[in-house]
Motif scaffolding. Structure first.
Motif, short mmCIF file in Angstrom:
data_model
loop_
_atom_site.label_atom_id
_atom_site.label_comp_id
_atom_site.label_asym_id
_atom_site.label_seq_id
_atom_site.Cartn_x
_atom_site.Cartn_y
_atom_site.Cartn_z
N GLY A 113 0.78 -1.23 0.00
CA GLY A 113 0.00 0.00 0.00
C GLY A 113 0.81 1.28 0.00
N VAL A 114 2.13 1.16 -0.01
CA VAL A 114 2.99 2.34 -0.01
C VAL A 114 3.61 2.50 -1.40
CG1 VAL A 114 5.02 3.46 0.98
CG2 VAL A 114 3.50 2.11 2.45
N GLN A 115 3.52 3.71 -1.94
CA GLN A 115 4.09 3.99 -3.26
C GLN A 115 5.52 4.52 -3.11
OE1 GLN A 115 2.31 3.74 -6.48
NE2 GLN A 115 4.50 3.67 -6.95
N TYR A 116 6.47 3.85 -3.78
CA TYR A 116 7.86 4.29 -3.82
C TYR A 116 8.14 4.79 -5.23
CZ TYR A 116 8.27 1.41 0.40
OH TYR A 116 8.09 0.85 1.65
N ILE A 117 8.66 6.01 -5.32
CA ILE A 117 8.98 6.58 -6.63
C ILE A 117 10.42 7.08 -6.62
CG2 ILE A 117 8.41 8.28 -8.39
CD1 ILE A 117 5.59 8.40 -7.24
N THR A 118 11.23 6.50 -7.48
CA THR A 118 12.57 7.03 -7.72
C THR A 118 12.43 8.01 -8.87
OG1 THR A 118 13.49 4.90 -7.04
CG2 THR A 118 14.97 6.43 -8.16
N ALA A 119 12.72 9.29 -8.59
CA ALA A 119 12.17 10.37 -9.41
C ALA A 119 13.13 10.92 -10.45
CB ALA A 119 11.67 11.49 -8.51
N GLY A 120 13.87 10.05 -11.13
CA GLY A 120 14.72 10.53 -12.21
C GLY A 120 15.78 11.48 -11.70
N ALA A 121 16.08 12.52 -12.49
CA ALA A 121 17.10 13.49 -12.09
C ALA A 121 16.93 14.78 -12.87
CB ALA A 121 18.51 12.93 -12.31
N ILE A 122 17.09 15.89 -12.18
CA ILE A 122 17.16 17.18 -12.86
C ILE A 122 18.28 17.16 -13.90
CG2 ILE A 122 17.78 19.61 -12.53
CD1 ILE A 122 14.95 19.13 -11.68
N SER A 123 19.39 16.50 -13.56
CA SER A 123 20.57 16.49 -14.43
C SER A 123 20.58 15.32 -15.41
CB SER A 123 21.84 16.41 -13.57
OG SER A 123 21.89 15.17 -12.86
N ALA A 124 19.60 14.40 -15.32
CA ALA A 124 19.58 13.18 -16.13
C ALA A 124 20.95 12.49 -16.07
CB ALA A 124 19.14 13.47 -17.55
N ASN A 125 21.63 12.37 -17.18
CA ASN A 125 22.94 11.69 -17.22
C ASN A 125 24.05 12.69 -16.87
OD1 ASN A 125 24.87 9.74 -17.58
ND2 ASN A 125 24.73 9.69 -19.81
N GLU A 153 15.86 14.70 -18.50
CA GLU A 153 15.98 15.66 -17.41
C GLU A 153 14.58 16.05 -16.94
OE1 GLU A 153 17.19 16.20 -20.49
OE2 GLU A 153 19.37 16.37 -20.37
N GLY A 154 14.30 15.91 -15.66
CA GLY A 154 12.96 16.24 -15.20
C GLY A 154 12.81 16.19 -13.71
N PHE A 155 11.58 16.39 -13.28
CA PHE A 155 11.26 16.35 -11.85
C PHE A 155 9.86 15.79 -11.68
CE2 PHE A 155 10.07 20.62 -13.33
CZ PHE A 155 8.79 20.78 -12.81
N LEU A 156 9.55 15.46 -10.46
CA LEU A 156 8.24 14.90 -10.14
C LEU A 156 7.33 16.00 -9.60
CD1 LEU A 156 7.20 11.91 -10.24
CD2 LEU A 156 7.37 11.93 -7.75
N LYS A 157 6.13 16.07 -10.13
CA LYS A 157 5.10 16.93 -9.56
C LYS A 157 4.11 16.04 -8.83
CE LYS A 157 1.25 20.04 -10.65
NZ LYS A 157 0.41 20.62 -11.73
N VAL A 158 3.92 16.32 -7.56
CA VAL A 158 2.99 15.54 -6.72
C VAL A 158 1.83 16.44 -6.33
CG1 VAL A 158 2.73 14.13 -4.65
CG2 VAL A 158 4.94 14.19 -5.83
N THR A 159 0.62 15.97 -6.54
CA THR A 159 -0.58 16.72 -6.20
C THR A 159 -1.36 15.96 -5.14
OG1 THR A 159 -0.71 17.67 -8.42
CG2 THR A 159 -2.72 17.73 -7.10
N LEU A 160 -1.73 16.62 -4.07
CA LEU A 160 -2.37 15.99 -2.93
C LEU A 160 -3.72 16.63 -2.64
CD1 LEU A 160 0.89 16.80 -2.13
CD2 LEU A 160 0.44 14.74 -0.78
N LYS A 161 -4.67 15.76 -2.28
CA LYS A 161 -5.99 16.24 -1.88
C LYS A 161 -6.57 15.23 -0.92
CE LYS A 161 -10.46 17.86 -3.56
NZ LYS A 161 -11.34 18.06 -4.75
N GLY A 162 -6.87 15.69 0.28
CA GLY A 162 -7.33 14.76 1.31
C GLY A 162 -6.26 13.73 1.59
N ASN A 163 -6.63 12.46 1.55
CA ASN A 163 -5.68 11.36 1.75
C ASN A 163 -5.14 10.81 0.44
OD1 ASN A 163 -5.00 10.57 4.47
ND2 ASN A 163 -7.18 10.21 4.79
N ASP A 164 -5.51 11.42 -0.65
CA ASP A 164 -5.13 10.90 -1.96
C ASP A 164 -4.03 11.75 -2.57
OD1 ASP A 164 -7.07 8.87 -1.86
OD2 ASP A 164 -8.62 10.27 -2.55
#
Length: 281
Positions: free
Chosen positions: A233-245, A256-267
């Motif tokens: 029930g736990v989500q693990y995310i290895t979120a790439g890299a701003i610098s990529a290689n 090259e990128g980043f993770l956007k996380v959006t939260l609402k309530g418990n979701d």
């Protein structure tokens, strides 16, 4: 007594109301600002910040390896300080709220501080801590401590974490940030082997501390790959890299990128944002 009960009820209402408020944040990991690629890395980071602003995030949480100073020698302290200061200048110009996770490359071994963390702490404060934002609790860990030559969470940090969890309501949603992962399939999938650098060594013991709490999401760095693993029930995310290689293009297909996380309530929901920087620009 009635006043006390009303006060408790009001506090609970405020907590629930905040927990229901929708918000987003950006997870920037493996930025690797370094002296050899200073102009390129600074340009890339500033472009990522522009994209994060477009995404209307409340804050940026980093996942470690902010700067590359771990290989610098004792007579290169000025260079190490300059890298941290240049990074801090970019942060201040961004006019955004930032929170930091320490990575193995952030450790400069020639100043005071446990496990090479002294210079990092002089710029950005504690290497493990917690914060609460709109009902969600964030716990930032330092998984770059060393025992028997391997990454770990030290006994001192474990005692802090136990105390922090004891103060946490059982139903409060929790997000953990760690540089070295709890879980990763990077080496087994790409190279057919498991290495000690895959995860921090006592990850199982640390994970078990959360068993009776509402751990929802673990954000990880270190591997420069984007991967998702869900266990119990736990989500693990290895979120790439701003610098990529390491500012040399994509890393095994992760741009090259980043993770956007959006939260609402418990979701919560997430997406990987390719912020549009490439090695050819």
């Amino acid at each position: 007594m009635r006043r006390v009960l009303l006060s408790l009820a009001l506090s609970l209402f405020i907590f629930i109301a905040h927990a229901q408020e929708k918000f987003s944040f950006a997870f920037f990991t493996d930025l690797h600002l370094n002296a050899n690629e200073k102009a390129r890395s600074y340009e890339g980071l500033e472009k990522a910040i522009v994209e994060a602003k477009k995404q209307k995030v409340d804050f940026i949480l980093t996942g470690g390896d902010n700067v590359d100073v771990d290989a610098l020698k004792a007579d290169q302290q000025d260079k190490a300080r300059a890298l941290f200061q240049g990074y801090k200048d970019i942060i201040e110009r961004s006019k955004m709220n930032w929170f930091f996770t320490i990575g193995n490359h952030d450790r400069y071994w020639h100043t005071d501080g446990e496990y090479g963390s002294g210079l990092f702490s002089s710029f950005f404060g504690k290497t493990y801590y917690s914060l609460v934002h709109k009902g969600w609790k964030f716990i930032v860990l330092n998984s770059t401590e060393i025992v028997d030559g391997k990454y770990c969470i030290s006994e001192k940090q474990i005692q802090w974490l136990k105390g922090e969890l004891e103060k946490t309501p059982k139903n409060q949603p929790i997000i953990v940030s760690t540089h070295v992962p709890f879980l990763s399939l990077y080496y087994p999938v790409l190279e057919g082997r498991y290495t000690a650098a895959d995860t921090f060594t006592n990850q199982k013991d640390i994970r078990s501390l959360f068993d009776t709490y509402n751990l929802k999401l673990v954000l990880q760095g270190h591997q420069h790959l984007y991967e998702e693993i869900k266990v119990k029930g736990v989500q693990y995310i290895t979120a790439g890299a701003i610098s990529a290689n390491w500012w040399g293009g994509n890393f095994h297909g992760t741009e090259e990128g980043f993770l956007k996380v959006t939260l609402k309530g418990n979701d919560f929901a997430w997406e990987y944002i390719d912020y549009g920087w490439t090695v050819n620009k």
